[in-house]
Design an enzyme around this catalytic site. Structure first.
Site, PDB file in Angstrom:
ATOM      1  N   GLU A 124     -31.544  48.924  46.096  1.00 21.74           N
ATOM      2  CA  GLU A 124     -31.776  47.659  46.983  1.00 21.74           C
ATOM      3  C   GLU A 124     -32.664  46.691  45.954  1.00 21.74           C
ATOM      4  O   GLU A 124     -33.806  46.713  45.886  1.00 21.74           O
ATOM      5  CB  GLU A 124     -32.502  47.972  48.019  1.00 21.74           C
ATOM      6  CG  GLU A 124     -32.725  46.613  49.049  1.00 21.74           C
ATOM      7  CD  GLU A 124     -33.648  46.988  50.341  1.00 21.74           C
ATOM      8  OE1 GLU A 124     -34.560  46.185  50.444  1.00 21.74           O
ATOM      9  OE2 GLU A 124     -33.552  48.024  50.709  1.00 21.74           O
TER      10      GLU A 124
ATOM     11  N   CYS B 148     -36.937  39.405  48.390  1.00 20.47           N
ATOM     12  CA  CYS B 148     -35.688  39.192  47.523  1.00 20.47           C
ATOM     13  C   CYS B 148     -34.551  38.569  48.175  1.00 20.47           C
ATOM     14  O   CYS B 148     -33.560  38.315  47.535  1.00 20.47           O
ATOM     15  CB  CYS B 148     -34.973  41.027  47.368  1.00 20.47           C
ATOM     16  SG  CYS B 148     -34.985  41.910  49.066  1.00 20.47           S
TER      17      CYS B 148
END
Length: 471
Positions: free
Chosen positions: A229, A263
């Site tokens: 991820e 992110c």
């Protein structure tokens, strides 16, 4: 032996200190997880659910301590870390439901007996945690792995060891069997030792560069399942939006929440050339001027806090200056915040239209503006990245959304909502340098277990009649 010291980036106060695990200690943790795996995997699923429910109960009892520790260690505002603690608690129930939907068991009757689909755990899962959501994000790997029957070795970020210690204590208080969850503290060397210790899965949340390294490391070892991820150079397109002020709120929350340390934050704002685009950029800049960055325990509560460290702030400011030196026009300059420690930086907005800037994520509250002549050009600009985590469109025209959602290349795509909006009961992950096609959150169950398909008959019977070509 390496000594780890964690400090509050808002004050410089020491939050936690302790020794980093040696390679021998890391190997011991993996060996303990390996020894615990057969019993844990063979237990009825109801027992594993009961165990993680006990862990959930501990998290509930310690939620305030968890939130305050995350705030002290990361500098994040308390309103946000309380949300993170709640997400850790909620992850347990979400993961139980996700396991049933994604990786449960089913059977169908056949002429010979039945066809059965089952899922089996991989074995020992290494979880490398990030600093920005040091509780929620590793928890999102660990809980699904435990439910699937995997055992875990968790290395928290060296920037946030205190929350890792709290999680270790929570698992111990939940009375999980010895070796099922193991926590090793340390930096890059500890992480490298963990990856070399004979693991079966790597579950990682972090930078695209680190993810690329892990891909290369395990390229010739298909046994190790990778769930990566990673970050993103995320675009947000504003097009045909009549209310510039309303659009600005969505842009601001996309770009600057968590001091830009998500992110999924929007790094690139794409707007029309001309007055409409000018109005949007001006509204965003004016709203950014009102953001309050301050220590996490300030009264009233601030919008955000510092970056994770002065070193991170210095690196971000250097990357920003490189873009300015390349020709980017400054709309709002960054810099120190009200004589606070050096980890604090003001939000920056720069115009990079026509400027060749690196396709890289800057993990800070910095936003780049690109102006384009058409919506087709906006989509092309949005997709002009090797990343593909999140993207967003702000528009009053649903038909514009229809075009956008069909052509944008990202794993999380939002309409008239911040790019940072995500839910635990939806998949979360990206394409390209943003991941490896194993999204987390609701889909975490997929990478925590592998499917086993079986044809089964209750008794041995002669099947010669099914064999063609016998004499």
């Amino acid at each position: 032996m390496t000594r780890l010291i964690s400090t509050d980036p808002a004050t410089g106060e020491t939050v936690w200190e302790g020794d980093a695990a040696t390679p021998a200690q890391v190997q011991g943790a993996v060996d303990a997880a390996r020894a615990a795996f057969p019993d844990w995997a063979d237990r009825p699923r109801a027992e594993r659910i009961e165990a993680v429910k006990r862990y959930q109960a501990v998290l509930k009892d310690r939620a305030d301590d968890i939130a305050r520790t995350i705030s002290r260690e990361t500098g994040k505002a308390l309103w946000e870390t309380r949300t993170e603690a709640a997400s850790m608690i909620g992850k347990v129930d979400i993961s139980i439901r996700a396991y049933d939907e994604r990786t449960g068991e089913r059977s169908a009757e056949t002429g010979f007996g039945r066809a059965v689909l089952r899922h089996r755990p991989h074995g020992v899962a290494a979880v490398l945690g990030p600093f920005n959501f040091p509780g929620h994000l590793p928890n999102g790997h660990i809980v699904p792995a435990l439910l699937a029957g995997d055992t875990v070795v968790f290395k928290p970020s060296e920037e946030t060891p205190a929350i890792g210690q709290i999680m270790a204590e929570a698992f111990a208080a939940a009375d999980l069997p010895t070796g099922v969850v193991n926590v090793v503290q340390g930096g890059r060397e500890t992480g490298a030792a963990l990856l070399d210790a004979g693991i079966d899965a790597l579950m990682f949340t972090g930078s695209g560069a680190a993810g690329a390294h892990f891909r290369r490391k395990f390229a010739d070892d298909p046994h190790v399942i990778l769930a990566l991820e990673l970050g993103g150079n995320n675009p947000l397109v504003v097009w045909d939006a009549a209310d510039a002020q309303a659009a600005a709120g969505i842009v601001l929350q996309s770009a600057f929440v968590t001091t830009g340390q998500r992110c999924s934050c929007a790094r690139r704002l794409i707007v029309p050339e001309g007055p409409q685009g000018d109005a949007i950029v001006e509204a965003v800049a004016a709203l950014a001027d009102r953001i309050v960055f301050a220590p996490w325990n300030s009264d009233p509560e601030p919008y955000g806090g510092p970056l994770i460290s002065e070193r991170a702030a210095g690196a971000a400011l250097t990357a920003l200056q490189q873009r300015i030196d390349a020709g980017a026009r400054v709309i709002r300059a960054s810099g120190p915040v009200d004589n606070l420690p050096g980890a604090f930086v003001r939000p920056a907005i720069i115009d990079v239209t026509g400027v060749n800037v690196p396709d890289e994520e800057i993990f800070a509250p910095f936003l780049s503006v690109t102006r384009v002549a058409s919506f087709d050009a906006a989509i092309a600009a949005a997709n002009a990245t090797r990343y593909g985590l999140s993207a967003g469109l702000v528009s009053d025209d649903p038909k514009t959304w229809d075009r956008f959602i069909n052509r944008i290349r990202a794993g999380v795509v939002n309409f008239n909502r911040p790019t940072t909006g995500a839910a635990g009961d939806m998949p979360f992950g990206g394409l390209g340098a943003s991941g490896n096609h194993r999204p987390s959150a609701w889909y975490a169950a997929d990478y925590c277990a592998y499917p086993v398909a079986s044809f089964e008959a209750e008794a041995v019977r002669n099947i010669e009649g099914e064999i063609k070509g016998l004499r």
